[in-house]
Design a protein around this motif. Structure first.
Motif, PDB file in Angstrom:
ATOM      1  N   SER A  85       0.841  -1.208   0.000  1.00 28.00           N
ATOM      2  CA  SER A  85       0.000   0.000   0.000  1.00 28.00           C
ATOM      3  C   SER A  85       0.870   1.250   0.000  1.00 28.00           C
ATOM      4  O   SER A  85       0.359   2.364   0.014  1.00 28.00           O
ATOM      5  CB  SER A  85      -0.869   0.003   1.263  1.00 28.00           C
ATOM      6  OG  SER A  85      -1.457  -1.245   1.458  1.00 28.00           O
ATOM      7  N   GLY A 185      13.716  -8.893   8.569  1.00 27.37           N
ATOM      8  CA  GLY A 185      13.173 -10.105   7.948  1.00 27.37           C
ATOM      9  C   GLY A 185      12.304  -9.892   6.727  1.00 27.37           C
ATOM     10  O   GLY A 185      11.792 -10.862   6.153  1.00 27.37           O
ATOM     11  N   LEU A 228       4.438 -13.302   5.219  1.00 26.75           N
ATOM     12  CA  LEU A 228       3.255 -12.458   5.028  1.00 26.75           C
ATOM     13  C   LEU A 228       2.078 -13.417   4.827  1.00 26.75           C
ATOM     14  O   LEU A 228       1.982 -14.064   3.787  1.00 26.75           O
ATOM     15  CB  LEU A 228       3.435 -11.558   3.806  1.00 26.75           C
ATOM     16  CG  LEU A 228       2.247 -10.654   3.476  1.00 26.75           C
ATOM     17  CD1 LEU A 228       2.109  -9.540   4.511  1.00 26.75           C
ATOM     18  CD2 LEU A 228       2.401 -10.034   2.087  1.00 26.75           C
ATOM     19  N   ILE A 259       9.040 -13.446  12.541  1.00 30.63           N
ATOM     20  CA  ILE A 259       7.969 -12.462  12.715  1.00 30.63           C
ATOM     21  C   ILE A 259       6.849 -12.723  11.697  1.00 30.63           C
ATOM     22  O   ILE A 259       6.980 -12.355  10.531  1.00 30.63           O
ATOM     23  CB  ILE A 259       8.518 -11.030  12.500  1.00 30.63           C
ATOM     24  CG1 ILE A 259       9.803 -10.823  13.288  1.00 30.63           C
ATOM     25  CG2 ILE A 259       7.470  -9.980  12.881  1.00 30.63           C
ATOM     26  CD1 ILE A 259      10.805  -9.944  12.589  1.00 30.63           C
ATOM     27  N   ASN A 268      -4.458  -1.314  -1.450  1.00 31.89           N
ATOM     28  CA  ASN A 268      -3.544  -2.022  -2.353  1.00 31.89           C
ATOM     29  C   ASN A 268      -4.371  -2.814  -3.369  1.00 31.89           C
ATOM     30  O   ASN A 268      -5.599  -2.793  -3.307  1.00 31.89           O
ATOM     31  CB  ASN A 268      -2.549  -2.896  -1.576  1.00 31.89           C
ATOM     32  CG  ASN A 268      -3.251  -3.931  -0.725  1.00 31.89           C
ATOM     33  OD1 ASN A 268      -4.037  -4.734  -1.219  1.00 31.89           O
ATOM     34  ND2 ASN A 268      -2.969  -3.912   0.575  1.00 31.89           N
ATOM     35  N   LYS A 299       8.223 -13.271  17.271  1.00 33.80           N
ATOM     36  CA  LYS A 299       7.845 -11.875  17.572  1.00 33.80           C
ATOM     37  C   LYS A 299       6.480 -11.530  16.993  1.00 33.80           C
ATOM     38  O   LYS A 299       6.176 -11.843  15.844  1.00 33.80           O
ATOM     39  CB  LYS A 299       8.922 -10.962  16.981  1.00 33.80           C
ATOM     40  CG  LYS A 299       8.650  -9.486  17.099  1.00 33.80           C
ATOM     41  CD  LYS A 299       9.957  -8.696  17.106  1.00 33.80           C
ATOM     42  CE  LYS A 299      10.383  -8.216  15.745  1.00 33.80           C
ATOM     43  NZ  LYS A 299      11.666  -7.479  15.802  1.00 33.80           N
ATOM     44  N   TYR A 332       2.437   0.072   7.695  1.00 34.86           N
ATOM     45  CA  TYR A 332       1.177  -0.513   8.176  1.00 34.86           C
ATOM     46  C   TYR A 332       0.054   0.494   8.267  1.00 34.86           C
ATOM     47  O   TYR A 332      -1.100   0.153   8.012  1.00 34.86           O
ATOM     48  CB  TYR A 332       1.419  -1.260   9.495  1.00 34.86           C
ATOM     49  CG  TYR A 332       2.090  -2.548   9.184  1.00 34.86           C
ATOM     50  CD1 TYR A 332       1.353  -3.685   8.914  1.00 34.86           C
ATOM     51  CD2 TYR A 332       3.478  -2.616   9.022  1.00 34.86           C
ATOM     52  CE1 TYR A 332       1.960  -4.855   8.528  1.00 34.86           C
ATOM     53  CE2 TYR A 332       4.096  -3.774   8.632  1.00 34.86           C
ATOM     54  CZ  TYR A 332       3.331  -4.899   8.389  1.00 34.86           C
ATOM     55  OH  TYR A 332       3.934  -6.053   7.987  1.00 34.86           O
TER      56      TYR A 332
HETATM   57  O1  V47 Z   1       8.328  -7.396   3.391  1.00 27.31           O
HETATM   58  C1  V47 Z   1       4.004  -4.891   3.050  1.00 27.31           C
HETATM   59  C2  V47 Z   1       5.182  -6.390   4.708  1.00 27.31           C
HETATM   60  C3  V47 Z   1       7.355  -6.110   5.228  1.00 27.31           C
HETATM   61  C4  V47 Z   1       1.956  -5.162   3.730  1.00 27.31           C
HETATM   62  O2  V47 Z   1      12.862  -7.795  11.028  1.00 27.31           O
HETATM   63  C5  V47 Z   1       2.803  -5.862   4.586  1.00 27.31           C
HETATM   64  O3  V47 Z   1      12.422  -6.957  12.977  1.00 27.31           O
HETATM   65  C6  V47 Z   1       1.006  -6.559   5.814  1.00 27.31           C
HETATM   66  O4  V47 Z   1       9.637  -6.983   7.309  1.00 27.31           O
HETATM   67  N1  V47 Z   1       0.129  -5.930   5.024  1.00 27.31           N
HETATM   68  C7  V47 Z   1       8.349  -5.122   5.767  1.00 27.31           C
HETATM   69  N2  V47 Z   1       2.338  -6.552   5.631  1.00 27.31           N
HETATM   70  C8  V47 Z   1       8.287  -5.053   7.296  1.00 27.31           C
HETATM   71  C9  V47 Z   1       9.142  -6.091   7.957  1.00 27.31           C
HETATM   72  C10 V47 Z   1       9.401  -6.061   9.416  1.00 27.31           C
HETATM   73  C11 V47 Z   1       8.521  -5.434  10.281  1.00 27.31           C
HETATM   74  C12 V47 Z   1       8.817  -5.408  11.640  1.00 27.31           C
HETATM   75  C13 V47 Z   1       9.967  -5.959  12.137  1.00 27.31           C
HETATM   76  C14 V47 Z   1      10.848  -6.587  11.261  1.00 27.31           C
HETATM   77  C15 V47 Z   1      12.131  -7.149  11.774  1.00 27.31           C
HETATM   78  C16 V47 Z   1      10.572  -6.646   9.894  1.00 27.31           C
HETATM   79  O5  V47 Z   1       6.063  -5.568   5.397  1.00 27.31           O
HETATM   80  C17 V47 Z   1       7.368  -6.477   3.777  1.00 27.31           C
HETATM   81  C18 V47 Z   1       5.992  -7.094   3.646  1.00 27.31           C
HETATM   82  O6  V47 Z   1       6.041  -8.459   4.007  1.00 27.31           O
HETATM   83  N3  V47 Z   1       4.047  -5.678   4.125  1.00 27.31           N
HETATM   84  N4  V47 Z   1       2.716  -4.549   2.792  1.00 27.31           N
HETATM   85  C19 V47 Z   1       0.550  -5.229   3.960  1.00 27.31           C
HETATM   86  N5  V47 Z   1      -0.325  -4.635   3.156  1.00 27.31           N
END
Ligand code: V47
Ligand code: SF4
Length: 374
Positions: A85, A185, A228, A259, A268, A299, A332
């Motif tokens: 998004s 991650g 995801l 996570i 999206n 987590k 988010y």
């Molecule tokens: O790879 C994108 C996700 C990720 C959406 O490593 C979505 O500590 C839900 O990886 N709905 C990035 N998820 C964020 C991430 C992360 C977050 C917190 C901690 C850690 C860590 C890593 O966000 C992307 C994707 O999988 N994402 N869009 C969505 N609409």
């Protein structure tokens, strides 16, 4: 605890579920088929009991959190993941691209504050290479040498390393010299090709994601892993994902934490799918805890699921709820998460954890204890 577990075991009617539950309690690894059966047949109560049993054996009553903030240098990205998004193209309304000075200013805003980690991720910008980001890391360390830099998903890493014409090992080594401490991650999504090809076919392949993390671990850079979930995948795809991570962790031991990220559906191109209910989040945390017997931590990212589900997750195998965040991520809020300005003070986080009868522990990125709130 033992009598409670024995009581639960005795009350399971399905012989297959009883056998698998006994394996879990005896610390035996479950197979992909057994993991699938748990997803398909086990009730939430049983999954919670088994996951909590493992979680308490590993971490007792402790729940970990850290003091961190995010920097998202840009949301301009060459890719078009269907669930994203946040992505924009150059000059499109809503696109942002911070200058190096903007980014350093964000770091300076934390002068004198007891944060231990900065988490840096963003879109894959077509013009930025490894040296651009490397210089950013170097300058951040000049301002704040003690800050742990957890930066760049495997997807960003693949692009910047190739753009600068390094091999993966050379590129990761170079970034480590510049100041990279660990890798978050993101970018894992769903590894199974049937799903990956439908939701994010352009970006790094499954094998590339796994190879980057494996190479990083060999270079002494630890990392996290995500999934995801809650969109078009089914339980077999989730187990396939967990199995690939478990195999890699067996080879390297380099993952700190797993996570699960719940798909959020606003704004999206997959919006019509909607979102799975909270019970599915809890089932997914529990099976992840049971399956990933070689991961120390699971987590719940409270920004993605909200504070209340994060609290519930602490009874379903989760031992960590990430950090203070300080209203510094947009991924988010743009995808429909309830909290449009996610931030929790350390006192709020401590309270959330104490409300469910657990003991908060502030940790650093590598899970060294900073402070116990007993
Ligand atoms: O790879 C994108 C996700 C990720 C959406 O490593 C979505 O500590 C839900 O990886 N709905 C990035 N998820 C964020 C991430 C992360 C977050 C917190 C901690 C850690 C860590 C890593 O966000 C992307 C994707 O999988 N994402 N869009 C969505 N609409
Ligand atoms: Fe780009 Fe990441 Fe969004 Fe995919 S999820 S479009 S790689 S910013």
């Amino acid at each position: 605890m033992f009598t409670h577990i024995q009581y639960i075991l005795d009350s399971i009617k399905d012989s297959e579920l009883k056998r698998i539950s006994q394996k879990v309690i005896d610390s035996q690894r479950i197979t992909p088929e057994e993991g699938l059966l748990l997803f398909e047949k086990a009730e939430l109560g049983l999954l919670g009991t088994l996951a909590n049993y493992i979680r308490e054996k590993r971490h007792g009553n402790y729940v970990y959190f850290n003091r961190n903030f995010h920097i998202e240098p840009t949301n301009i990205c060459i890719y078009n993941c269907k669930f994203c998004s946040y992505v924009r193209k150059i000059n499109q309304p809503g696109a942002w691209e911070y200058s190096l000075e903007d980014i350093l200013q964000k770091v300076r805003e934390y002068d004198g504050k007891a944060v231990t980690e900065v988490h840096i991720v963003g879109g894959v910008h077509p013009k930025r290479d490894l040296h651009y980001y490397g210089n950013m890391l170097q300058d951040i360390k000049k301002i704040r040498p003690d800050l742990h830099i957890k930066a760049f998903t495997a997807v960003e890493l693949e692009f910047m390393i190739k753009k600068s014409k390094f091999t993966l090992a050379e590129g990761l080594r170079k970034l480590k010299e510049y100041g990279l401490d660990s890798i978050p991650g993101g970018g894992a999504e769903i590894f199974h090709p049937d799903i990956r090809s439908q939701i994010c076919d352009e970006k790094s392949s499954t094998n590339m994601w796994l190879e980057i993390h494996e190479t990083a671990h060999k270079e002494g850079i630890p990392s996290n892993a995500t999934i995801l979930y809650g969109h078009i995948e089914n339980y077999e795809h989730r187990i396939d994902h967990l199995e690939r991570l478990r195999q890699l962790q067996d080879r390297t031991g380099g993952f700190n934490t797993f996570i699960p990220l719940k798909y959020r559906s606003a704004n999206n191109t997959m919006t019509e799918i909607g979102e799975v209910p909270a019970i599915e989040d809890l089932r997914n945390y529990a099976v992840s805890r049971i399956y990933l017997d070689n991961f120390s931590h699971i987590k719940a990212y409270w920004v993605g699921i909200g504070k209340q589900i994060a609290q519930l997750a602490l009874a379903y195998g989760v031992d960590d709820i990430d950090g203070t965040i300080d209203d510094s991520t947009k991924i988010y809020s743009m995808a429909g998460a309830e909290d449009k300005n996610p931030t929790l003070s350390t006192e709020n986080l401590v309270q959330l954890i104490k409300q469910v009868g657990r003991i908060p522990v502030e940790r650093d990125t590598l899970y060294n204890v900073v402070k116990k709130y007993e």
